[in-house]
Design a protein around this motif. Structure first.
Motif, PDB file in Angstrom:
ATOM      1  N   SER A  58       0.848  -1.183   0.000  1.00  0.00           N
ATOM      2  CA  SER A  58       0.000   0.000   0.000  1.00  0.00           C
ATOM      3  C   SER A  58       0.889   1.241   0.000  1.00  0.00           C
ATOM      4  O   SER A  58       1.868   1.305   0.749  1.00  0.00           O
ATOM      5  CB  SER A  58      -0.892  -0.003   1.241  1.00  0.00           C
ATOM      6  OG  SER A  58      -1.678   1.158   1.298  1.00  0.00           O
ATOM      7  N   GLN A  59       0.556   2.216  -0.838  1.00  0.00           N
ATOM      8  CA  GLN A  59       1.257   3.492  -0.889  1.00  0.00           C
ATOM      9  C   GLN A  59       2.776   3.336  -0.968  1.00  0.00           C
ATOM     10  O   GLN A  59       3.531   3.901  -0.180  1.00  0.00           O
ATOM     11  CB  GLN A  59       0.876   4.360   0.313  1.00  0.00           C
ATOM     12  CG  GLN A  59      -0.604   4.677   0.360  1.00  0.00           C
ATOM     13  CD  GLN A  59      -1.010   5.435   1.608  1.00  0.00           C
ATOM     14  OE1 GLN A  59      -0.295   5.447   2.608  1.00  0.00           O
ATOM     15  NE2 GLN A  59      -2.164   6.056   1.559  1.00  0.00           N
ATOM     16  N   VAL A  87       5.232  -0.806  -7.080  1.00  0.00           N
ATOM     17  CA  VAL A  87       4.432  -2.017  -6.870  1.00  0.00           C
ATOM     18  C   VAL A  87       2.980  -1.591  -6.765  1.00  0.00           C
ATOM     19  O   VAL A  87       2.651  -0.676  -6.018  1.00  0.00           O
ATOM     20  CB  VAL A  87       4.869  -2.766  -5.580  1.00  0.00           C
ATOM     21  CG1 VAL A  87       3.970  -3.955  -5.328  1.00  0.00           C
ATOM     22  CG2 VAL A  87       6.318  -3.204  -5.701  1.00  0.00           C
ATOM     23  N   GLU A  88       2.123  -2.254  -7.521  1.00  0.00           N
ATOM     24  CA  GLU A  88       0.704  -1.893  -7.516  1.00  0.00           C
ATOM     25  C   GLU A  88       0.078  -2.193  -6.166  1.00  0.00           C
ATOM     26  O   GLU A  88       0.478  -3.124  -5.462  1.00  0.00           O
ATOM     27  CB  GLU A  88      -0.037  -2.671  -8.605  1.00  0.00           C
ATOM     28  CG  GLU A  88       0.324  -2.235 -10.017  1.00  0.00           C
ATOM     29  CD  GLU A  88      -0.453  -3.018 -11.057  1.00  0.00           C
ATOM     30  OE1 GLU A  88      -1.584  -3.433 -10.773  1.00  0.00           O
ATOM     31  OE2 GLU A  88       0.097  -3.206 -12.150  1.00  0.00           O
ATOM     32  N   GLU A  89      -0.947  -1.412  -5.824  1.00  0.00           N
ATOM     33  CA  GLU A  89      -1.681  -1.558  -4.563  1.00  0.00           C
ATOM     34  C   GLU A  89      -2.224  -2.983  -4.421  1.00  0.00           C
ATOM     35  O   GLU A  89      -2.829  -3.520  -5.341  1.00  0.00           O
ATOM     36  CB  GLU A  89      -2.837  -0.550  -4.546  1.00  0.00           C
ATOM     37  CG  GLU A  89      -3.514  -0.393  -3.228  1.00  0.00           C
ATOM     38  CD  GLU A  89      -2.823   0.627  -2.334  1.00  0.00           C
ATOM     39  OE1 GLU A  89      -3.248   0.729  -1.191  1.00  0.00           O
ATOM     40  OE2 GLU A  89      -1.891   1.305  -2.763  1.00  0.00           O
ATOM     41  N   ASP A 165      -2.954  -0.864   8.055  1.00  0.00           N
ATOM     42  CA  ASP A 165      -4.000   0.115   8.386  1.00  0.00           C
ATOM     43  C   ASP A 165      -3.586   1.000   9.549  1.00  0.00           C
ATOM     44  O   ASP A 165      -3.803   2.208   9.530  1.00  0.00           O
ATOM     45  CB  ASP A 165      -5.321  -0.598   8.717  1.00  0.00           C
ATOM     46  CG  ASP A 165      -5.998  -1.147   7.472  1.00  0.00           C
ATOM     47  OD1 ASP A 165      -5.653  -0.719   6.356  1.00  0.00           O
ATOM     48  OD2 ASP A 165      -6.869  -2.027   7.626  1.00  0.00           O
ATOM     49  N   ARG A 166      -2.989   0.403  10.562  1.00  0.00           N
ATOM     50  CA  ARG A 166      -2.539   1.186  11.729  1.00  0.00           C
ATOM     51  C   ARG A 166      -1.448   2.177  11.346  1.00  0.00           C
ATOM     52  O   ARG A 166      -1.457   3.321  11.787  1.00  0.00           O
ATOM     53  CB  ARG A 166      -2.047   0.250  12.833  1.00  0.00           C
ATOM     54  CG  ARG A 166      -3.159  -0.477  13.512  1.00  0.00           C
ATOM     55  CD  ARG A 166      -2.631  -1.326  14.632  1.00  0.00           C
ATOM     56  NE  ARG A 166      -3.714  -2.076  15.241  1.00  0.00           N
ATOM     57  CZ  ARG A 166      -3.566  -3.211  15.885  1.00  0.00           C
ATOM     58  NH1 ARG A 166      -2.360  -3.737  16.021  1.00  0.00           N
ATOM     59  NH2 ARG A 166      -4.594  -3.826  16.411  1.00  0.00           N
ATOM     60  N   GLN A 167      -0.523   1.730  10.518  1.00  0.00           N
ATOM     61  CA  GLN A 167       0.564   2.615  10.098  1.00  0.00           C
ATOM     62  C   GLN A 167       0.033   3.747   9.232  1.00  0.00           C
ATOM     63  O   GLN A 167       0.449   4.882   9.361  1.00  0.00           O
ATOM     64  CB  GLN A 167       1.633   1.822   9.331  1.00  0.00           C
ATOM     65  CG  GLN A 167       2.368   0.810  10.167  1.00  0.00           C
ATOM     66  CD  GLN A 167       3.096   1.447  11.330  1.00  0.00           C
ATOM     67  OE1 GLN A 167       3.806   2.427  11.178  1.00  0.00           O
ATOM     68  NE2 GLN A 167       2.921   0.901  12.520  1.00  0.00           N
ATOM     69  N   ARG A 168      -0.896   3.426   8.355  1.00  0.00           N
ATOM     70  CA  ARG A 168      -1.457   4.425   7.452  1.00  0.00           C
ATOM     71  C   ARG A 168      -2.141   5.527   8.240  1.00  0.00           C
ATOM     72  O   ARG A 168      -1.987   6.694   7.949  1.00  0.00           O
ATOM     73  CB  ARG A 168      -2.452   3.763   6.494  1.00  0.00           C
ATOM     74  CG  ARG A 168      -2.823   4.647   5.327  1.00  0.00           C
ATOM     75  CD  ARG A 168      -3.731   3.947   4.328  1.00  0.00           C
ATOM     76  NE  ARG A 168      -3.171   2.698   3.855  1.00  0.00           N
ATOM     77  CZ  ARG A 168      -3.792   1.520   3.968  1.00  0.00           C
ATOM     78  NH1 ARG A 168      -4.967   1.425   4.505  1.00  0.00           N
ATOM     79  NH2 ARG A 168      -3.223   0.434   3.502  1.00  0.00           N
ATOM     80  N   SER A 169      -2.881   5.157   9.273  1.00  0.00           N
ATOM     81  CA  SER A 169      -3.580   6.191  10.040  1.00  0.00           C
ATOM     82  C   SER A 169      -2.599   7.099  10.769  1.00  0.00           C
ATOM     83  O   SER A 169      -2.796   8.300  10.843  1.00  0.00           O
ATOM     84  CB  SER A 169      -4.574   5.560  11.018  1.00  0.00           C
ATOM     85  OG  SER A 169      -3.905   4.796  11.990  1.00  0.00           O
TER      86      SER A 169
END
Length: 195
Positions: A58-59, A87-89, A165-169
């Motif tokens: 991701s990202q 690298v694609e999502e 998800d936790r890192q993204r937030s």
């Protein structure tokens, strides 16, 4: 196992001292611990040593989750982030997985005989030879399609997604702080455009 031995000794002393109520409570603790150990052995009844690695992207980052199973018991779990440019999502990329394996096992002190991975890597023979030289024993990479090992691989993927998800937030919050700080700096310095 050491805790169980200590509790057994404690229970025997309590019984000898006629402290039957305490001995009964200690016996209940022993049963609960043995029950936990049995549940762990169900995941790997052959008492094997292996690492289970899975990841999501991701990202421009790959989020890895690694389970360490020793003597059939889950003894540890770790999460890692690797840069994954181009690298694609939510795709799988052989190079990203290979890079992680090389980086992780270059410094790992405990290399199991089997490393369970979500998909093949292009240079798996070279990687296995390199791991064999590092560990001093035969080490195989394995891609399960069904069974308990595949279920553990799915659980590892789920954990990698939760970690992502936790890192993204947290990064989103930092990004918002940065944007606000730049706007404030622009105001303070009286600039037309943000610095």
């Amino acid at each position: 196992e050491e805790i169980l031995r200590n509790l057994h000794e404690e229970m025997m002393i309590q019984a000898q001292n006629r402290e039957f109520e305490k001995a009964g409570k200690t016996r209940d603790k022993i049963k609960k611990i043995e029950s936990l150990l049995e549940k762990q052995k169900v995941s790997n009844p052959n008492e094997e040593n292996n690492d289970i690695i899975n990841y999501c992207t991701s990202q421009n980052k790959a989020y890895f989750n690694l389970f360490q199973i020793r003597d059939g018991k889950l003894i540890g779990q770790e999460n890692f982030i690797l840069s994954a440019q181009d690298v694609e999502e939510n795709s799988s990329d052989r190079e990203v997985l290979e890079a992680f394996i090389k980086q992780y096992y270059e410094i790992a002190t405990d290399i199991p005989k089997e490393i369970i991975i979500p998909h093949e890597i292009d240079s798996h023979i070279e990687i296995e030879n390199w791991l064999k030289n590092s560990a001093g024993k035969v080490v195989k990479t394995f891609v399960p399609k069904i069974g308990e090992k595949n279920k553990l691989l799915e659980m590892s993927l789920n954990n990698a997604r939760i970690f992502a998800d936790r890192q993204r937030s947290s990064w989103q919050i930092e990004s918002d702080y940065s944007k606000n700080a730049v706007k404030e700096l622009q105001k303070i310095l009286g600039l037309e455009n943000p610095p």
